[in-house]
Enzyme design. Sequence first.
Site, PDB file in Angstrom:
ATOM      1  CG  HIS A 130     -40.435  35.130 -18.033  1.00 36.02           C
ATOM      2  ND1 HIS A 130     -40.314  33.753 -17.918  1.00 36.02           N
ATOM      3  CD2 HIS A 130     -41.611  35.354 -18.698  1.00 36.02           C
ATOM      4  CE1 HIS A 130     -41.357  33.180 -18.495  1.00 36.02           C
ATOM      5  NE2 HIS A 130     -42.160  34.117 -18.966  1.00 36.02           N
ATOM      6  CG  HIS A 204     -41.904  33.849 -23.681  1.00 35.17           C
ATOM      7  ND1 HIS A 204     -43.073  34.233 -24.312  1.00 35.17           N
ATOM      8  CD2 HIS A 204     -42.259  33.538 -22.411  1.00 35.17           C
ATOM      9  CE1 HIS A 204     -44.078  34.161 -23.440  1.00 35.17           C
ATOM     10  NE2 HIS A 204     -43.613  33.736 -22.289  1.00 35.17           N
ATOM     11  CG  ASP A 278     -49.273  30.340 -17.889  1.00 38.46           C
ATOM     12  OD1 ASP A 278     -48.215  29.886 -18.368  1.00 38.46           O
ATOM     13  OD2 ASP A 278     -49.347  31.457 -17.346  1.00 38.46           O
ATOM     14  CD  GLU A 344     -42.749  30.066 -22.169  1.00 33.29           C
ATOM     15  OE1 GLU A 344     -42.001  30.584 -21.305  1.00 33.29           O
ATOM     16  OE2 GLU A 344     -43.995  30.162 -22.136  1.00 33.29           O
TER      17      GLU A 344
END
Length: 380
Positions: A130, A204, A278, A344
């Site tokens: 990120h 996010h 994830d 996202e």
Amino acid sequence: MRTMNIDRMAIAAIALGVSLPALAGEVKREPAGTLADGTQIEAVTLRNGAGVSARILSYGATLQSLIGPDREGKFADVLLGYDDLKSYVDHPNYFGTTIGRYANRIGNAAFMLDGRRYALPANNNGQSLHGGDKGFDRVAWRVVSAKGGPVAEVVLTHRSPNGDAGYPGTLDVTVTYTLDEAGALTIAFDAVTDKPTVVNMTNHAIFNLAGEGASQGALQHRLTIPAKAYTPVDATLIPTGALQPVAGTVFDFRTPRTVADGIRDGKDPQIVAGRGYDHNFALDKGLTRTPELAARLEDPASGRVLDVLTTEPGVQFYAGNFLNGTLVGKRGHLYRMGDGIALEPQKFPDTPNKPAFVSARVDPGKPYRHVMVYKLSVQR
């Protein structure tokens, strides 16, 4: 949980995704606190005529809250996060923040561009996550305009200098939030650079459509993702480079499925690697000019529905696996695994090191643009 009643016409309009006549978006600006260096942070609240609202902080260009009704007309904030600026600064966890320069992970915290290696902060198990340890989520953005009208809108800007977090090029970035009368919150990311670089931006937000802090968590939500394939990862959560078909696996969300159904399936090595979901999904639509559906999240109990649309080719589905009960969020709620779901939209993870993926390269004279939408509605 904040509650409020609205009239039946407003509820019906939100449920059907149509506009109400003679309603206009409203905007409220107010101080939200001061950073240690004296920088003042603003909060801007966008509100439509049916009472749906979004609150944006200039710190991290953060979506702090998104409030909408359930099928009974009761309003609740559906975003995990914090009540105050200090918590966002002291306990960063990407709640609702703008992510950049590069959303998701870059393997070995480095990439090659035009024959040159660029080293990035290794802030996540040897990878860069990120944008590094001071990405766009941890800087003060400037509010350049905020206005009401047919839609409520706020525009924020930030300049990322050449070499910032290891990335080449001076990047001038704009994030525009707009809220319309149908309950659609559109987020547009625009950026220009003065030398070749890579860019991948997203928001996010972590959702619980029952209301943040709801005791049942979000794992009973039903999820749809129109994707025939996803990008499997290695033990460090970096994509292997393959596109794995979802058919016959717990990653098949082409028809609505409850998130809880597969999240603890230890027979699937990908679930083990991610401690649950994830993973990035390769959307069937690919890269598009206008936003198209990336995911639909439904809470059968409240009737709230969230449609996520994007121009980007991928969406990362994260089921809050790393929320471990150490973070105290809004109204003193302790956030635990499964208490929220992030969807996202983005380029694929580690794209700068995976030439087969859709390129994240941005050049001078060829601006970057990503448009995504969070659209709240109500299912009767």
